[in-house]
Structures are given as C-alpha cells and as structure tokens.
Design an enzyme around this catalytic site. Structure first.
Site, PDB file in Angstrom:
ATOM      1  N   GLN A  46       0.926  -1.177   0.030  1.00  0.00           N
ATOM      2  CA  GLN A  46       0.060  -0.224  -0.089  1.00  0.00           C
ATOM      3  C   GLN A  46       0.907   1.309   0.138  1.00  0.00           C
ATOM      4  O   GLN A  46       1.800   1.547   1.044  1.00  0.00           O
ATOM      5  CB  GLN A  46      -0.959  -0.146   1.382  1.00  0.00           C
TER       6      GLN A  46
ATOM      7  N   TYR B  52       0.512   4.567   0.456  1.00  0.00           N
ATOM      8  CA  TYR B  52      -0.425   6.006   1.077  1.00  0.00           C
ATOM      9  C   TYR B  52       0.659   7.043   1.627  1.00  0.00           C
ATOM     10  O   TYR B  52       0.811   8.365   0.982  1.00  0.00           O
ATOM     11  CB  TYR B  52      -1.450   5.591   1.890  1.00  0.00           C
ATOM     12  N   SER B  53       1.157   6.654   2.706  1.00  0.00           N
ATOM     13  CA  SER B  53       1.883   7.411   3.752  1.00  0.00           C
ATOM     14  C   SER B  53       3.134   8.070   2.719  1.00  0.00           C
ATOM     15  O   SER B  53       3.681   7.261   2.056  1.00  0.00           O
ATOM     16  CB  SER B  53       2.131   6.914   4.772  1.00  0.00           C
TER      17      SER B  53
ATOM     18  N   SER C 244       4.562  -1.235   4.136  1.00  0.00           N
ATOM     19  CA  SER C 244       4.459  -2.600   4.753  1.00  0.00           C
ATOM     20  C   SER C 244       4.962  -3.847   3.588  1.00  0.00           C
ATOM     21  O   SER C 244       3.889  -3.679   2.718  1.00  0.00           O
ATOM     22  CB  SER C 244       3.405  -3.175   5.587  1.00  0.00           C
TER      23      SER C 244
ATOM     24  N   GLU D 226     -11.063  -1.934   5.232  1.00  0.00           N
ATOM     25  CA  GLU D 226     -10.010  -2.453   6.337  1.00  0.00           C
ATOM     26  C   GLU D 226     -10.848  -2.796   7.521  1.00  0.00           C
ATOM     27  O   GLU D 226     -10.399  -3.330   8.587  1.00  0.00           O
ATOM     28  CB  GLU D 226      -8.832  -1.008   6.499  1.00  0.00           C
TER      29      GLU D 226
ATOM     30  N   ASN E 271      -4.581   6.991  16.813  1.00  0.00           N
ATOM     31  CA  ASN E 271      -5.610   7.389  18.020  1.00  0.00           C
ATOM     32  C   ASN E 271      -6.145   8.636  17.846  1.00  0.00           C
ATOM     33  O   ASN E 271      -7.634   8.910  17.923  1.00  0.00           O
ATOM     34  CB  ASN E 271      -5.164   6.913  19.252  1.00  0.00           C
TER      35      ASN E 271
END
Lengths: 392, 350
Positions: free
Chosen positions: A128, A130-131, A163, A246, A370
């Site tokens: 993935q 994304y970041s 990852s 997800e 969070n």
C-alpha cells in the site's frame, strides 16, 4: 437478532476445519502459528497458492473471480477455523483484504480480469503506497506526482511505511495527477508493478528489531494509463473506500490472532502463579471482555452494513482494537515480569508476547493514529465542527 | 447468524423510544423523585397501553413471549430518560417467578405484575433464616422497596416470595442518592414465605436483572452523549462552538467508543441468554460490568463538558450521574463481575 449458526453453516464449518487442520498437520506444519509477516516468506507464498488452489483464498469474493460468494456467517466461520487450525497470518492480506475488494468495487471488467486472478490465485503480493514523509496524519498532503506520457503514467515521489514492499509484486499508489491541485482533490489511484527500475525499496528497521515496512522511492516509475482505479483526479474517494474495507471482515481474522495472544498471557499467568493475583485477574478479565466486545462489535457492524457500507459505529473500531492490543502488550509484560525482557537467544528477536508488547506501540499509529481516529469519530460519527485547517 | 434487529425488534425499539421520550419527561421524573421514586401514571400507561410489560414471560403465563433482546430494547429506552419506573423489579422478580414459581404462584402474581397493579422488588438476601416456612432477618438495599407489593429474596441456596402486606414484614425507606430508585431496608420477623424453585429462579433473576441494568446503562450513556453533543454545537467560546475544540471533541469520541462496545455487550448477553448459548454467563458478567462503567464514565464527562450548568440541580446531568452510580453498585459491582469473568476464563484462584 440471532448469534447461532444454521446447520448449513455448521456443515461449512466442518468442511473448512477439516481442510485447514489437515494442511496444518501435514504439508504446511512448518509454518503453523507464525504471527509476523516477514519470516518464511517463500513458504508462505506457497501457502497462499495452496489456499487458492482449493478455493479458500478469497471466499467472500464472487465465484467469477475465484471466490465462493460466501455469506457473512461463512466468512466469520472461516476466520475462526483458520485461527483455530493455527494457520499463519496471511502474507497477502493487503491484496486479499484491501486491494481486491477495492478493485471489485471500482475496477472496470478489464481491470478485474487483469489484477484479481493474481490476488485470488495467491501469485501476486500487494502493498500500500499511501503515507509519505509529509503526508502521515495529513494524508491528503500527498506530494508524489504522476503525469501521463503517451500510454503510461510516470510517477515520481517517495512513499514511507510501506509494509511488505520488499517482497511485493504490486503497489497501489495515491499520487497527485492534477498539477497545482491541493489536498484531497487532484489525486489519482494507480496500480503499479514493483519490479521495474523506477522503484527502489529500502527496509526500515522497527523498534522490535524486525523490518516489515519500508521506504519506497519512485523515480519516473511507470504503469499503463489504464492502471488507474476510478476517475482521474478522484483517487481520494477510492483511497478512503479502501480504508472502509480495512474495517470489514478482515477484522475477524485479526481478532483470532488477538485471541491467541490473550490465551498466551493467560497461560503465562497460570505458569508463574500470577493467575492467582486479584489485580492480574481483573486485568485479564478486562482484556477478555474487551476482546469479546470487539468480536460482537464486528459482527454487529457487518450485520448492519447495507449496500452503502458500514455505519457510523464502525468508525470506532480502529481505536478500540489498537488500544486493546496496546493494553494487552503491557499486561503481558506485567505477567511475564523481568523474564519478558530477555530474548531466547543472542539475536534481538522476540517471542510472541514481548513482540506483541513492542509491536503494539505501532497499532495506535498506523492506519490513522488514535488522535486522528478521535477526529474522525467526532466529525463524521457525531457531526461536530471540523478542526480549522492551516494554509499549507 | 444475524446480529442486527429484526423488523419487529426495530419497530419495538422505535415505539418504546418515542413512548419514553414523550412521557418520561424531566418534569415528571422530578415529581416522582419527590414521591418515592415511581411515576405511577407512567408505569400504568407503559403496562396497559404499550403491552410490553409481559416481555420475556411466556404467553401461557400471561406474558407476551419474546425474550431478553426485547427486554433490553425496552430497558435501553427507559434508561435513556432515567425513567422513574419499577422496571428492574419486574425484570428480576417477574423472571424469577416465571422460571421458578409453581402454577399457583404464577397465577397469583404474574397477572398483577404485568398489568402494573402490583409492583415487585427483588434483592440478594444471604442473611435470611427460614424456620417452618417463616423468614426472619434483615435485607438491606432493596431498590424501590418502600413501594413494592411483592418481594423476591434470593439466599445462598433458596429463594422466596413474600407479600409486602405480610404482618411479619416491615420496610424502612432511605433518602437515596439516586432518587429515581431509592433503596429500603426490609426487616422480616417470622414472615410468611413461599419457596421458589431456587436454581431456575436465581438464574432467571440474574439474567433479567443484569440485562435490565446493562441496557438501562447503555440508554443512559447514549443520552449523555447525545445531549452533550447538542450542547457543544450551541455553546460558543473564543468565537467558536466548543465542540470544535479537540480537547472537547476527543472526549466525546471516547464516549462513543465506549458506548458502541456497551451496545455490543448488551445485545450479545441478551442473545446468548435467549439462545441458551454456553457463553451466556460470560456475556452477562461482561455486559453488567462494562455497561455500568461506561455509563458512569459518560455521565461524569457530561457534567464536566457542560461546565457550571452541569453541576446544578436544575440540569438533568446529575440524574444520569446518580443513576449510573447506583447501577454500578447494584447486583454486583464491577470487580465482582470481572472476577466471575476471570473464573470462567482462567479458573479459580488457588
């Protein structure tokens, strides 16, 4: 409201359990119970192909694309039996649980035909993109650029925390395709092959000593013009829909891993006598309650999900499980005492519980911290005013 | 497996939510607080008009059938308004009689309890002594004890019915922090007691009571969140609605995270009891402890997030806070329920 399973479902359970246990007792007994995603990679790719060969790889998918059209109840059962048999975490979980469902939802018939067989067949591992270094919590601040050159997208930029990129075959990339655009507008969602000169992967060592994630550098990396999911410039919607998957059925498999971890804590407490300590008993009880509420919360949100997707309550799931697991990791170390701080051998490698303790510090960060989760819950779930934005 | 309301359940939920929102107003609840803690008119119309007071009791016993899921739906709606009604007494005593009463006991008591003519209270009473069918001893902390017509007492190995009018029974009511469900001390001196079939009576009483309390707590907690969200979008400070500040909205988000888990807990427990699942006891102890703690936490946040007005008698925040406090300590506190969970998962401590 009904929690019990039908006779038909129980027959399905017997079939799944029989097959899974046979595999784990036989040909694949060398990979039983591996929780991480980075050891025995080749054997676990073989396991993906074995699952696919017996049509157990993506049971919730349509039969047409290698699935079984399994009902929700059957998917729940399969997740339970998968963990009960001690089968290892799915090394292609990003392909099976994120890329696949997103391609099913947004892909053209041709795109489905191009990508889905590799995922369902267990032959193509996905990661993935994304970041980025400056697009973490502020994910829409993506700087990786994509432009069309003839029949190809040419992509340049840097992704981080990717990852499994070091052994993946494909990456889905969120890139800025519209020059001068800002924020969530002007992004496109591209599906790119990893094996090309324009992509370089450098592993990042994590605090637990393992290297599951990477920096991924894209330097004029290429993919076909029609390797774009959804409309040009509308990639943000696709990227967000993927995050919804997800929170779907994939959570059930993850919970079974948590079950194994909590059982290991209970076992350790029994072994060293902490199981008699009233304070420890209270903490284990809280963990047990929390895990059950995760399970029934997931069943409730999946049962309530209509065609439009999961309801607002599903927004609370990420922070719930991440916090639960971090607490479990701390409880594990309390139960183990100083013995938990000593590795088995000379290498900086950790057994299940100390590794849970260390790894779980990332659970409350990746996939939205969070703090970001609380913003999402408050703004989307409760309708509170949005946080004022800066001018960047 | 379908962990969502059926159409009928969704309809019941809507009906009872509307009923309690319209009728169990703050004004009426406060009037009931001055009159022993029961809004008798509200209870009568609940029993007579809605026809849901017989939930969880078989039709041949005069009930309306259905089960714990429907009881939870009702208790959740009642709890969301901190309604001053003897629902807990019905959920405990009614269930105990239905499960552990003989034909004569059921005939005598279930009808009046379901119609609302009689009010029941139940309590754990390990100190009672029985001699020749007569009970003696003291039972503290009996919820709605001063207005009850019928008591169910559960000892260590026996359970009894005692009529309030019995000459050997006397009640002292106490000014209680939660005025919507005041506690009383019941003293028995050779009171006439009818034995219930102990094991089924106790099991049904626990299931009905814990689900009722957990569901009340869920409804109450959701109400504290809804009302605080409402307030946070209206109240302006520093030129912004206070709900736009992260310090504020993150606390509301934490409340929602807890409440969604509490919702799973209540309906997990209710389903597990209705389906006779092996994990029913685990679910009940989980639900009672988790929901009570959630309610208390949320009601505390409600006061804090309302600022000064939240600390006044005039504002309803304290009604939620006090009900939450009483639910936490009633029918086993959180530590006790979690120790039961520990026993079920780890085994006995040695």
């Amino acid at each position: 409201m009904k929690l019990g399973f039908s006779a038909e479902d129980e027959a399905f359970r017997a079939e799944a359990a029989d097959w899974l246990q046979g595999q784990m007792a036989g040909e694949f007994r060398d990979i039983v119970g591996i929780p991480n995603l980075v050891s025995k990679v080749e054997r676990r790719k073989e396991w993906e192909r074995q699952l696919a060969a017996h049509q157990w790889s993506c049971i919730g998918w349509p039969v047409e694309w290698g699935g079984r059209d399994a009902t929700l109840a059957q998917q729940v059962i399969f997740a339970e039996e998968y963990a009960r048999a001690g089968a290892p975490n799915r090394i292609n979980h990003i392909g099976v649980e994120l890329a696949g469902p997103t391609i099913l939802a947004f892909g053209t018939q041709e795109q489905k035909a191009r990508y889905l067989p590799g995922i369902a067949g267990g032959t193509q591992i996905w990661c993935q993109g994304y970041s980025e270094p400056n697009a973490g919590s502020d994910l829409a601040n993506v700087k990786t650029k994509a432009h069309l050159e003839g029949n190809e997208w040419v992509v340049t930029g840097q992704k981080v925390w990717t990852s499994l990129a070091h052994f993946s075959d494909y990456i889905f990339v969120v890139a800025r395709s519209e020059e001068g655009s800002k924020g969530p507008k002007g992004l496109s969602f591209l599906l790119m092959a990893m094996d090309q000169p324009g992509i370089e992967v450098r592993p990042i060592r994590q605090m637990n000593g393992e290297a599951e994630f990477n920096e991924t550098f894209l330097d004029a990396a290429r993919c076909p013009a029609d390797a774009m999911l959804g409309e040009r410039g509308q990639g943000w919607g696709v990227a967000m829909a993927l995050l919804g998957f997800e929170r779907g059925v994939s959570t059930l498999a993850q919970q079974m891993q948590f079950r194994n971890e909590l059982d290991a804590v209970i076992e350790a407490a029994r072994a060293n006598g902490k199981a008699n300590d009233p304070v420890t008993r209270q903490k284990i009880a809280r963990a047990e309650i929390g895990l059950n509420l995760m399970r029934y919360g997931a069943l409730r949100m999946l049962s309530n999900a209509d065609a439009a997707g999961l309801d607002g309550a599903a927004l609370t799931y990420k922070i719930q499980w991440a916090t639960w697991r971090r607490d479990l990791g701390e409880l594990a170390m309390e139960v183990l005492g100083q013995a938990g701080e000593i590795a088995a051998g000379e290498a900086y490698e950790w057994s299940l519980l100390p590794n849970t303790f260390l790894f779980s510090r990332s659970d409350t960060i990746y996939g939205g911290t969070n703090q970001i989760q609380r913003n999402l819950i408050a703004e989307r779930g409760l309708g509170l005013p949005r946080e004022p934005r800066g001018n960047s | 497996m379908e962990f969502a309301f059926t159409e009928e359940q969704a309809m019941i939920a809507q009906t009872v939510q509307t009923f309690f929102a319209e009728n169990a107003t703050s004004e009426r609840t406060r009037a009931a607080m001055e009159a022993g803690g029961i809004d008798r008119e509200l209870w009568a119309s609940f029993c007579e008009e809605l026809g849901l007071s017989g939930i969880g009791i078989a039709e041949e016993d005069g009930g309306v059938g259905l089960g714990m899921v429907e009881l939870a739906i009702v208790a959740e709606a009642a709890g969301s308004q901190v309604s001053a009604i003897p629902l807990l007494g019905l959920a405990t005593a009614g269930q105990a009689i239905a499960a552990g009463g003989n034909i004569a006991q059921k005939e005598q008591w279930l009808g009046p309890l379901i119609s609302g003519e009689a009010i029941a209270a139940a309590a754990y009473a390990p100190a009672l002594k029985v001699e020749g069918g007569r009970l003696s001893g003291t039972v503290p902390f009996v919820a709605h004890g001063s207005l009850a017509d019928l008591f169910v007492f559960v000892g260590e190995d026996a359970a009894w019915l005692v009529a309030a009018e019995d000459a050997g029974l006397s009640v002292v009511s106490h000014t209680t922090m939660d005025q919507t469900r005041p506690l009383a001390t019941v003293t028995l001196e050779g009171a006439n007691a009818q034995a219930l079939n102990f094991a089924p009576a106790r099991e049904a009483l626990h299931a009905g009571g814990w689900i009722c309390l957990a569901a009340e707590a869920l409804g109450g907690a959701q109400a504290t969140l809804d009302r605080t969200v409402q307030y946070s979008t209206e109240r302006m400070q520093f030129g912004r609605p206070i709900g736009s500040f992260q310090a504020y909205k993150h606390r509301l988000a934490d409340m929602m995270v807890l409440i969604e888990q509490a919702r799973s807990a209540v309906y997990w427990a209710a389903c597990a009891v209705d389906e006779g699942a092996p994990e029913a006891q685990l679910a009940l102890h989980s639900a009672k402890s988790f929901c009570a703690d959630t309610y208390f936490e949320c009601a505390g946040h409600m006061i804090q997030l309302h600022g000064g007005i939240g600390f006044t008698w005039e504002h309803d925040a304290h009604l939620f806070f006090k009900r939450a406090t009483s639910i936490r300590s009633m029918m086993g506190d959180g530590d006790w329920h979690r120790e039961q969970v520990a026993r079920l998962t780890i085994g006995e401590a040695s």
